[in-house]
Motif scaffolding. Structure first.
Motif, PDB file in Angstrom:
ATOM      1  N   GLU A  11      -5.794   0.219  -5.037  1.00  0.00           N
ATOM      2  CA  GLU A  11      -6.388  -1.119  -4.907  1.00  0.00           C
ATOM      3  C   GLU A  11      -6.280  -1.882  -6.233  1.00  0.00           C
ATOM      4  OE1 GLU A  11     -10.202  -0.012  -3.428  1.00  0.00           O
ATOM      5  OE2 GLU A  11      -9.284   0.750  -1.592  1.00  0.00           O
ATOM      6  N   ASP A  12      -6.548  -1.192  -7.316  1.00  0.00           N
ATOM      7  CA  ASP A  12      -6.432  -1.834  -8.635  1.00  0.00           C
ATOM      8  C   ASP A  12      -4.998  -2.303  -8.890  1.00  0.00           C
ATOM      9  OD1 ASP A  12      -9.014  -1.608  -9.306  1.00  0.00           O
ATOM     10  OD2 ASP A  12      -8.785   0.053 -10.709  1.00  0.00           O
ATOM     11  N   TYR A  15      -6.616  14.478  -0.328  1.00  0.00           N
ATOM     12  CA  TYR A  15      -6.726  13.221   0.430  1.00  0.00           C
ATOM     13  C   TYR A  15      -6.681  13.527   1.935  1.00  0.00           C
ATOM     14  CZ  TYR A  15      -5.708   8.435   1.877  1.00  0.00           C
ATOM     15  OH  TYR A  15      -5.749   7.198   2.484  1.00  0.00           O
ATOM     16  N   ASP A  54      -7.203   6.034  -3.718  1.00  0.00           N
ATOM     17  CA  ASP A  54      -7.205   4.708  -3.097  1.00  0.00           C
ATOM     18  C   ASP A  54      -7.727   3.630  -4.041  1.00  0.00           C
ATOM     19  OD1 ASP A  54      -6.089   5.530  -0.749  1.00  0.00           O
ATOM     20  OD2 ASP A  54      -7.991   5.894   0.255  1.00  0.00           O
ATOM     21  N   ALA A  55      -8.706   3.975  -4.862  1.00  0.00           N
ATOM     22  CA  ALA A  55      -9.253   2.982  -5.797  1.00  0.00           C
ATOM     23  C   ALA A  55      -8.173   2.551  -6.798  1.00  0.00           C
ATOM     24  CB  ALA A  55     -10.459   3.551  -6.530  1.00  0.00           C
ATOM     25  N   ASP A  56      -7.347   3.508  -7.235  1.00  0.00           N
ATOM     26  CA  ASP A  56      -6.249   3.168  -8.158  1.00  0.00           C
ATOM     27  C   ASP A  56      -5.231   2.266  -7.475  1.00  0.00           C
ATOM     28  OD1 ASP A  56      -7.385   4.710 -10.100  1.00  0.00           O
ATOM     29  OD2 ASP A  56      -6.146   6.474  -9.699  1.00  0.00           O
ATOM     30  N   PHE A 115       0.841  -1.204   0.000  1.00  0.00           N
ATOM     31  CA  PHE A 115       0.000   0.000   0.000  1.00  0.00           C
ATOM     32  C   PHE A 115       0.875   1.253   0.000  1.00  0.00           C
ATOM     33  CE2 PHE A 115      -2.392   3.392   2.100  1.00  0.00           C
ATOM     34  CZ  PHE A 115      -3.608   3.337   1.431  1.00  0.00           C
TER      35      PHE A 115
END
Lengths: 394, 172
Positions: free
Chosen positions: B42-43, B98, B38-40, B28
């Motif tokens: 996670e991807d 963020y 955060d979505a990027d 992370f």
């Protein structure tokens, strides 16, 4: 350089300290671990909930009728191609209400689709228990979209696909999962809330790696709405929401324009294709470039060269093709579409095999008899500017 | 870790899971050096995990598992990063946003972490992280990022000076 002094220790401590990770990160890890042998199955679920924070507030009675295109453009503004299509009337004001016993009333407000994109806007009207002002995120985890032949075009939840297959007596297999999940990507969406009427509006832009078929009808259904509130609470509402939409002729009888190559500055390029649709275009090419090693080299040299090549690709994966755009004969430039992460595929290996596929914002409304594709080709041997001229293939 | 890698190479999914869970927080942080959304992240991490799982049998040196998966992750992050055409200014702005959006969740350690990111440029963030968080040598980082070893050393020294100055000025 070794870690020796107080400054080093402080930097190390800062980097090693636990930092906040959103819950969705852990979920993403667990999902990938559970599904790793089937590739990434929960495709961009985080993106489904990602962009619902900063919305544009609407005052009541805003000018739907007066400036409908402008209104819709604000929803689809992540894609220039989609905007262009909407400007040319390639959109349907559907106003289809979902059947549901729930207090949350859902309406399919606007809709458009072509071979690669499927976009729509949902209005969600809440009862007095929930104020749209308090909603920070919303998720429809089991949204399912199917056609009149029961092909699942999209679904964000494996269980829902299983349930749908069972209900419609379909074979539930990896192919179905691939079609519903892996070949689709929810690229973005935004929110507008109409506070006076307690309505939340959500845009879905789906991109398919396969081509969407020409369909007579589309079915939408879901059972779950997860609502994230400003006070940190989450509400999960379960019910049934269903609707169907008949395809207008403009979607059913949509066309594409193929182009063929008339000139290419790089003779090793072949299998070049450009297809233009209502909302975007797809450019593909293959080439057999100079290999980085030859089979007659000694094994140790080949191994060394392979490793060198891999190390090189690890740091320059997307620079193989750079500065790419398509220009029409009016001098207008069209760049790679930003609407999806998964719309680009570039392969280049040490044997010289090269493949490239990308989606562009060029639409049927922008084309001219000839088009020119420009890009910089970066290989392990160096850079080269490539120019490909194409003409309509009638 | 070596035993787990060998087991995972023999198809033991539990061993692979354990490997990932040992590294998930570091993955992370490394992805955060390149991506803010955060979505990027996670991807990118999901994609890296899946690719690692698919290709783990091809890994010749089990001891190199961590650097190998980090390389894959950096590759995935770069892919997303280039797609989104993020520039340095927008990275800083994204970090600011963020911090505002996640203010309720963030503690002092988070703030220090993000202030440290903000004072470094794109390449330097990754180099500093690989050096201080993962304890890779300049030579190893040089191989991972395909940057000359002397350049890595120079960048590390400059980054350290920058962080030191910002610390003295109370920024970090």
């Amino acid at each position: 350089m070794n870690i020796i002094d107080e400054d080093d220790k402080r930097i190390e401590a800062i980097l090693k300290a636990d930092i906040y990770e959103p819950d969705s990160y852990t979920q993403a890890i667990m999902t990938a671990l559970n599904k790793k042998n089937k590739r990434k199955l929960v495709v961009n679920i985080p993106k489904l909930i990602a962009a619902l924070i900063a919305g544009i507030m609407l005052v009541s009675g805003f000018a739907y009728a007066k400036q409908i295109e402008e209104f819709i453009r604000r929803f689809f503004n992540n894609s220039r191609g989609l905007d262009t299509a909407v400007e040319h009337g390639y959109i349907e004001e559907a106003n289809v209400v979902f059947e549901t016993p729930s207090d949350i009333k859902v309406e399919l407000k606007y809709f458009t689709m072509d071979d690669n994109n499927l976009s729509f806007i949902l209005n969600m009207k809440f009862n007095d228990d929930i104020n749209v002002k308090d909603i920070t995120k919303i998720l429809i985890p089991d949204l399912l979209i199917a056609d009149d032949l029961n092909n699942v075009l999209y679904c964000g939840n494996e269980e829902k696909i299983k349930e749908y297959s069972h209900k419609n007596k379909l074979d539930y297999d990896i192919e179905m999962i691939k079609n519903a999940l892996l070949n689709n990507d929810i690229s973005s969406y935004k929110k507008i809330s109409d506070e006076d009427n307690n309505i939340l509006q959500i845009t879905y832009n789906l991109y398919s790696k396969n081509q969407y078929l020409k369909l007579k009808k589309l079915y939408f259904e879901f059972n779950t709405v997860e609502i994230y509130l400003e006070n940190g609470n989450t509400t999960k509402i379960e019910s049934v929401w269903k609707s169907e939409i008949n395809m207008l002729d403009k979607f059913y009888n949509r066309e594409q324009q193929k182009y063929r190559v008339i000139e290419c500055s790089e003779p090793l390029m072949n299998a070049i294709e450009l297809n233009v649709y209502d909302t975007s275009s797809i450019f593909e090419l293959e080439a057999k470039l100079k290999p980085y090693y030859t089979e007659n080299m000694p094994e140790n040299i080949k191994k060394e060269k392979r490793e060198e090549f891999i190390n090189w690709t690890l740091v320059t994966p997307l620079k193989f093709v750079d500065n790419v755009y398509i220009e029409n004969s009016h001098g207008e430039k069209f760049f790679s579409s930003e609407s999806s992460y998964d719309n680009t595929n570039i392969e280049y290996d040490y044997n010289g095999k090269f493949k490239y596929r990308n989606t562009f914002d060029l639409t049927l409304y922008d084309i001219t008899d000839t088009l020119t594709v420009y890009f910089t080709l970066n290989t392990i041997y160096g850079s080269e500017d490539v120019v490909i001229k194409l003409e309509k293939d009638n | 870790m070596r035993d787990l890698v060998l087991k995972a190479q023999n198809g033991d999914e539990q061993a692979f899971t354990e490997l990932i869970l040992m590294m998930e927080h570091d993955l992370f942080k490394i992805a955060k050096m390149r991506l803010t959304n955060d979505a990027d992240i996670e991807d990118a991490v999901q994609d890296a995990m899946i690719e690692a799982f698919k290709c783990i049998k091809q890994l010749k040196d089990p001891d190199a598992f961590k650097s190998w998966i980090i390389k894959i992750l950096i590759n995935k992050c770069n892919k997303i990063y280039r797609k989104k055409r993020i520039n340095e200014i927008s990275y800083i702005e994204d970090i600011e946003n963020y911090l505002i959006q996640e203010a309720d969740h963030l503690g002092e350690s988070d703030i220090n972490f993000y202030e440290l990111l903000k004072c470094l440029n794109n390449d330097d963030r990754m180099i500093v992280t690989l050096f201080y968080l993962e304890h890779y040598t300049s030579k190893e980082i040089s191989q991972m990022l395909n940057i000359n070893e002397n350049t890595i050393k120079t960048k590390l020294a400059r980054s350290k000076d920058k962080i030191k100055t910002d610390y003295k000025e109370g920024i970090i």
